[in-house]
Design an enzyme around this catalytic site. Structure first.
Site, PDB file in Angstrom:
ATOM      1  N   ASN A  38     -12.909  50.915 -18.246  1.00 21.99           N
ATOM      2  CA  ASN A  38     -11.732  50.754 -17.387  1.00 21.99           C
ATOM      3  C   ASN A  38     -10.769  49.823 -18.073  1.00 21.99           C
ATOM      4  OD1 ASN A  38     -12.236  52.252 -15.073  1.00 21.99           O
ATOM      5  ND2 ASN A  38     -13.454  50.637 -14.148  1.00 21.99           N
ATOM      6  N   LYS A  71     -24.151  58.875 -33.820  1.00 21.85           N
ATOM      7  CA  LYS A  71     -22.767  59.275 -33.556  1.00 21.85           C
ATOM      8  C   LYS A  71     -22.678  60.807 -33.440  1.00 21.85           C
ATOM      9  CE  LYS A  71     -18.170  59.009 -35.492  1.00 21.85           C
ATOM     10  NZ  LYS A  71     -17.347  58.650 -36.645  1.00 21.85           N
ATOM     11  N   ASP A  97     -23.190  50.083  -7.082  1.00 21.30           N
ATOM     12  CA  ASP A  97     -22.085  49.287  -6.538  1.00 21.30           C
ATOM     13  C   ASP A  97     -22.611  47.857  -6.373  1.00 21.30           C
ATOM     14  OD1 ASP A  97     -20.216  47.936  -4.938  1.00 21.30           O
ATOM     15  OD2 ASP A  97     -19.473  49.830  -4.131  1.00 21.30           O
ATOM     16  N   LYS A 142     -17.664  48.073   2.424  1.00 19.02           N
ATOM     17  CA  LYS A 142     -18.599  47.248   1.630  1.00 19.02           C
ATOM     18  C   LYS A 142     -19.186  46.114   2.464  1.00 19.02           C
ATOM     19  CE  LYS A 142     -16.526  48.357  -2.773  1.00 19.02           C
ATOM     20  NZ  LYS A 142     -17.132  48.535  -4.082  1.00 19.02           N
TER      21      LYS A 142
HETATM   22  O1  C5P Z   1     -15.152  50.523  -4.848  1.00 17.17           O
HETATM   23  P1  C5P Z   1     -14.108  49.882  -5.669  1.00 17.17           P
HETATM   24  O2  C5P Z   1     -14.403  49.927  -7.128  1.00 17.17           O
HETATM   25  O3  C5P Z   1     -12.736  50.293  -5.429  1.00 17.17           O
HETATM   26  O4  C5P Z   1     -14.200  48.327  -5.166  1.00 17.17           O
HETATM   27  C1  C5P Z   1     -13.691  47.296  -5.891  1.00 17.17           C
HETATM   28  C2  C5P Z   1     -14.538  46.061  -5.676  1.00 17.17           C
HETATM   29  O5  C5P Z   1     -15.925  46.346  -5.759  1.00 17.17           O
HETATM   30  C3  C5P Z   1     -14.296  45.043  -6.752  1.00 17.17           C
HETATM   31  O6  C5P Z   1     -14.487  43.777  -6.191  1.00 17.17           O
HETATM   32  C4  C5P Z   1     -15.345  45.372  -7.787  1.00 17.17           C
HETATM   33  O7  C5P Z   1     -15.666  44.281  -8.612  1.00 17.17           O
HETATM   34  C5  C5P Z   1     -16.516  45.782  -6.915  1.00 17.17           C
HETATM   35  N1  C5P Z   1     -17.367  46.810  -7.527  1.00 17.17           N
HETATM   36  C6  C5P Z   1     -18.681  46.518  -7.888  1.00 17.17           C
HETATM   37  N2  C5P Z   1     -19.482  47.491  -8.418  1.00 17.17           N
HETATM   38  C7  C5P Z   1     -19.018  48.743  -8.579  1.00 17.17           C
HETATM   39  C8  C5P Z   1     -17.701  49.064  -8.217  1.00 17.17           C
HETATM   40  C9  C5P Z   1     -16.901  48.079  -7.695  1.00 17.17           C
HETATM   41  O8  C5P Z   1     -19.099  45.362  -7.763  1.00 17.17           O
HETATM   42  N3  C5P Z   1     -19.807  49.679  -9.096  1.00 17.17           N
END
Ligand code: C5P
Length: 407
Positions: free
Chosen positions: A220, A299, A316, A351
């Site tokens: 990202n 590779k 998550d 969340k």
């Molecule tokens: O679900 P989304 O990515 O939009 O949510 C963003 C929040 O969730 C941020 O605080 C990010 O650090 C956290 N996040 C996480 N693990 C993930 C995806 C997002 O801790 N796999």
């Protein structure tokens, strides 16, 4: 020119080769808006001249206790009266010995002894004194210096450093003065309210990197700046801070324990193994939602014509921490390109976290400044656009108010 409300700092420079770093420290403080008044000892003047400090601070430099140009001959009293702090960098072994024993035979030692400033109510209070020792390692380790340091700590003097490393004398060891940028960070940090004193804070920052093969991957775009600023702000507020960071090219904030990871699963493991005992968890990382189902060990050749990647979902991390039996106070981030309020609020609910910080991607991604809105049970709190460190300090203050509503 310094603004009228600028933070006034008296910078003492005693004799040591590290005095050249004090010139850079002056520049950094002035750039930050401070009104710096330099007091140079006779020893310090052997290494850097008063002209250098005068040019950098924009103020006259004080060198002499007996300076007849001072109308009332009271520089040793007047200089610290309006000051927020005295910083002595470098602090030589001789200067520290004098300070520990209350000697006052030159301007710097005299004003340190007489250090007072006007408090909020007009009453006089001790002006904070921060010293950055700089000397040969044997001088530093000598029982006399260590005795003096212990006594100074007892007297409430803040000791910054010293660091270990190469010394000007050719030896290697403890006694090097901290670098100017490190001193600057420590001095600024000293002024921040200790809203999270004694608390433990865990953060994630930066992107994750999900390898496809040894040279390619899914990631990202995230500079890590907001997460690093929050780690710094939490440390400034007195917390013990652990920062789990994806791949970024940023310096670790002073006093912060950093754990480097690559993938979302590494980040999750690093967080879950450390989360216990933390009162606050701030998830700033832009975690990749998916990873390749398989990672090639070699590779992948163009001739293999890889056209399709099979992806799996990543854990998550924030949701997992929030679902722990006794979760820390959880803060999430929502970077959206539209409908900020609706998306951020929905994310907070899904969340199950008490606070989410929302920002529009076009307002902050990769930049030094940001514009954010905080969403919690009390509604939304927009913060004015500001540098990320300023925003981070306000988020930390908000979190501190939520976890200690009565302070
Ligand atoms: O679900 P989304 O990515 O939009 O949510 C963003 C929040 O969730 C941020 O605080 C990010 O650090 C956290 N996040 C996480 N693990 C993930 C995806 C997002 O801790 N796999």
């Amino acid at each position: 020119m310094n603004s009228p409300g600028a933070r006034r700092i008296v910078l003492g420079v005693s004799g040591g080769i590290a005095a050249y770093k004090a010139a850079e420290l002056t520049r950094l403080l002035v750039k930050d808006g401070a009104d710096v008044h330099v007091v140079l000892t006779a020893g310090g003047a052997h290494f850097v001249t008063a002209v250098t400090f005068q040019a950098l601070s924009g103020n006259r430099v004080w060198t002499d206790l007996w300076d007849p140009s001072m109308s009332n001959n009271m520089a040793h009293i007047d200089l610290t009266r309006g000051a927020q702090a005295i910083v002595v960098a470098p602090a030589s072994a001789d200067f520290l010995a004098k300070l520990a024993n209350g000697l006052a035979d030159d301007l710097l030692t005299t004003l340190c002894l007489a250090r007072q400033r006007a408090g909020l109510d007009g009453a006089l209070a001790d002006c904070p004194l921060l010293v950055a020792p700089a000397m040969n390692r044997q001088m530093w380790e000598s029982p006399a210096t260590q005795r003096n340091i212990a006594r100074l700590i007892d007297d409430g003097v803040v000791i910054l450093g010293p660091a270990a490393g190469d010394q000007a004398c050719g030896e290697v060891g403890q006694g090097r003065m901290l670098e100017a940028d490190e001193l600057f960070e420590d001095v600024i940090s000293h002024f921040q309210p200790k809203l999270l004193a004694g608390r433990r804070v865990l953060l994630t920052a930066g992107p994750t990197f999900e390898p496809i093969d040894p040279v390619r991957g899914i990631t990202n775009s995230s500079s890590g700046k907001m997460g690093f600023a929050l780690a710094r702000a939490a440390h400034e507020a007195g917390a013990q801070v652990t920062l789990v960071s994806g791949p970024v090219s940023l310096a670790t904030p002073r006093g912060v324990a950093r754990v480097d990871v690559q993938s979302a699963r590494d980040m999750r493991d690093a967080v879950i193994s450390r989360v216990q005992g933390n009162e606050v968890f701030i998830a700033v990382a832009a975690v990749a939602d998916y990873r390749p189902a398989e990672t090639a060990q070699q590779k992948i050749k163009r001739s293999r014509e890889l056209r399709t990647l099979t992806l799996e979902s990543n854990p998550d991390i924030l949701a997992e921490v929030a679902a722990l039996p006794r979760p820390p106070y959880c803060v999430g981030f929502a970077a959206e390109s539209e409908n900020l309020e609706a998306y951020a609020s929905a994310k907070r609910i899904s969340k199950n976290i008490p606070l989410i910080v929302g920002n529009l991607i076009q307002d902050g991604l990769g930049a030094d400044d940001n514009r954010v809105i905080l969403f919690d049970d009390n509604g939304s709190t927009p913060l004015a656009p500001a540098p990320k460190l300023e925003i981070a300090r306000q988020i930390v203050a908000h979190v501190a108010r939520r976890i200690h509503p009565h302070r």
